[in-house]
Design a protein around this motif. Structure first.
Motif, PDB file in Angstrom:
ATOM      1  N   HIS A 154     -37.535  30.313   3.512  1.00  0.00           N
ATOM      2  CA  HIS A 154     -36.535  29.249   3.340  1.00  0.00           C
ATOM      3  C   HIS A 154     -35.167  29.918   3.331  1.00  0.00           C
ATOM      4  CE1 HIS A 154     -33.911  26.460   0.934  1.00  0.00           C
ATOM      5  NE2 HIS A 154     -34.397  25.654   1.843  1.00  0.00           N
ATOM      6  N   ASP A 173     -31.147  29.455   2.986  1.00  0.00           N
ATOM      7  CA  ASP A 173     -30.174  28.528   2.394  1.00  0.00           C
ATOM      8  C   ASP A 173     -28.802  29.191   2.405  1.00  0.00           C
ATOM      9  OD1 ASP A 173     -29.034  26.409   1.111  1.00  0.00           O
ATOM     10  OD2 ASP A 173     -30.012  26.714  -0.814  1.00  0.00           O
ATOM     11  N   LYS A 205     -38.821  27.583  -1.255  1.00  0.00           N
ATOM     12  CA  LYS A 205     -37.615  26.835  -1.600  1.00  0.00           C
ATOM     13  C   LYS A 205     -37.095  27.246  -2.975  1.00  0.00           C
ATOM     14  CE  LYS A 205     -34.679  23.257  -1.716  1.00  0.00           C
ATOM     15  NZ  LYS A 205     -33.492  23.124  -0.874  1.00  0.00           N
ATOM     16  N   ILE A 206     -37.983  27.349  -3.947  1.00  0.00           N
ATOM     17  CA  ILE A 206     -37.580  27.766  -5.289  1.00  0.00           C
ATOM     18  C   ILE A 206     -37.050  29.201  -5.267  1.00  0.00           C
ATOM     19  CG2 ILE A 206     -38.376  28.224  -7.635  1.00  0.00           C
ATOM     20  CD1 ILE A 206     -40.500  26.061  -7.224  1.00  0.00           C
ATOM     21  N   ASP A 234     -33.369  30.242  -4.329  1.00  0.00           N
ATOM     22  CA  ASP A 234     -32.301  29.993  -5.299  1.00  0.00           C
ATOM     23  C   ASP A 234     -32.264  31.061  -6.385  1.00  0.00           C
ATOM     24  OD1 ASP A 234     -30.174  28.189  -6.022  1.00  0.00           O
ATOM     25  OD2 ASP A 234     -31.372  27.603  -7.759  1.00  0.00           O
ATOM     26  N   LYS A 254     -36.511  24.041 -12.873  1.00  0.00           N
ATOM     27  CA  LYS A 254     -36.297  24.787 -11.640  1.00  0.00           C
ATOM     28  C   LYS A 254     -37.340  24.471 -10.576  1.00  0.00           C
ATOM     29  CE  LYS A 254     -33.739  28.659 -13.610  1.00  0.00           C
ATOM     30  NZ  LYS A 254     -33.627  30.133 -13.724  1.00  0.00           N
ATOM     31  N   TYR A 281     -38.690  22.618  -7.657  1.00  0.00           N
ATOM     32  CA  TYR A 281     -38.043  21.793  -6.630  1.00  0.00           C
ATOM     33  C   TYR A 281     -38.665  20.407  -6.612  1.00  0.00           C
ATOM     34  CZ  TYR A 281     -36.519  20.156  -2.050  1.00  0.00           C
ATOM     35  OH  TYR A 281     -35.979  19.419  -1.032  1.00  0.00           O
TER      36      TYR A 281
END
Length: 366
Positions: A12, A14, A155-156, A159, A185, A187
């Motif tokens: 992922h 970002d 995804k988690i 971050d 936390k 998602y």
């Protein structure tokens, strides 16, 4: 007894404070100072905030008035979506040098399945690092990445070491990673759901894992089964470059045109409820939420976001629709607003039981 072999390598990507970072890139005078894209000092909302502004508590969807109170030195910049799209397209071209399995979620983030990639590189972590480096060399912007066995965990993870970092959660680390994670936390678990879980004594992934499927479904409806599975590392949704066009929606035309996001948000609550009723009546759920806006001059605009799981509950629909509403500033008064859910679970018979399933994680480079 079914054996499910999990061997995908998902990244992922970002972009870091994308809109604000683009403005700081193009205007050196904005570098190193708190910047908010969108809104103004007196009205409107913040579409994006630089990391310098975030230190003061400024964040997207916050009213400009509150943002200015939190950070008196905040500089407001008008959004330039054509510029953001231009850079986003150049970044996506980099993705396709590695795999055709690219699933963009928005202008600034995407999933990549690099299990079998064009570079023949067995390490997804090395690929993520290489992609981030190329993005920086090509655009001058930084990106963060999460790497793991499925989209939810990737995804988690993206971050975790922001900005300009990456985190890999290897197959053998998935269980401990999720158990130690603060529930807020996870998602897809928003503020309202988090508060509800706190009241139920669920503060971490480990706490969530102690709850039965029946308990979670009783308290959280259809989402309960999803929570039961993700905390165990089960999330088999593939990276999908193409979307299913079928959708379910609801919309309202106003007697008088509306010019404020605040008034539109009130209408979204009713529309979300209506959409939930239609979905549950037909036993449907979807992953892609689209906000439809028709302006007073009949110009039509849509804004979409795709989730890694199916939803049908009003609270989640409203949460994402509100996020889309504040994604960019309205450029005229509005005569109609609608919400639709697509990428539906039509034709896919989901097996919600995992009690008889054994997950075998293969040992390979991450």
């Amino acid at each position: 007894m079914n054996i499910v072999t999990s061997h995908r390598k998902i990244i992922h990507i970002d972009m870091d404070a994308f809109f604000a970072s683009v403005e700081q890139l193009d205007n050196p005078e904005l570098r190193g100072i708190p910047v908010a894209v969108g809104g103004s000092e007196k009205r409107g909302v913040v579409a994006a905030a630089s990391y310098e502004a975030r230190k003061y508590g400024v964040k997207s969807a916050m009213s400009s008035y509150i943002a200015k109170k939190k950070c008196p030195e905040l500089i407001f910049v008008k959004p330039r979506f054509d510029r953001y799209k231009e850079i986003s397209e150049s970044i996506q071209k980099i993705f396709y040098d590695y795999t055709d399995l690219v699933e963009p979620l928005s202008l600034d983030e995407a999933y990549l399945d690099v299990t079998y990639n064009k570079k023949g590189n067995p390490s997804a972590s090395e690929i993520a690092k290489e992609i981030r480096n190329r993005i920086y060399l090509n655009t001058g912007l930084t990106a963060s990445a999460g790497i793991s066995i499925n989209k939810f965990i990737a995804k988690i993870a993206s971050d975790y070491n922001k900005p300009n970092g990456q985190k890999t959660v290897k197959p053998k680390e998935v269980e401990s990673f999720l158990e130690a994670l603060d529930i807020r936390k996870f998602y897809g678990i928003g503020k309202v759901t988090t508060e509800k879980m706190y009241l139920l004594g669920i503060f971490t992934g480990k706490d969530l894992k102690t709850k039965s499927r029946e308990f979670l479904e009783y308290h959280f409806g259809n989402s309960g089964s999803h929570y039961y599975q993700i905390v165990r590392g089960f999330h088999n949704s593939p990276v999908k470059p193409e979307r299913i066009p079928k959708s379910v929606g609801a919309e309202h035309t106003f007697l008088e045109n509306l010019s404020s996001e605040v008034f539109l948000k009130e209408r979204l609550d009713n529309i979300s409820q209506e959409l939930e009723t239609r979905l549950k009546k037909n036993k449907l759920a979807g992953k892609t939420i689209t906000l439809k806006i028709k302006y007073s001059d009949f110009t039509l605009q849509t804004r979409s976001k795709t989730l890694p799981y199916f939803i049908s509950d009003k609270s989640l629909i409203l949460e994402i629709a509100t996020e889309l509403l504040y994604q960019e500033k309205l450029f005229n008064s509005v005569r109609l607003v609608g919400i639709s859910l697509s990428n539906l679970n039509i034709g896919s018979k989901k097996n919600t039981s995992i009690n008889k399933t054994i997950s075998v994680q293969l040992s390979f480079d991450f």
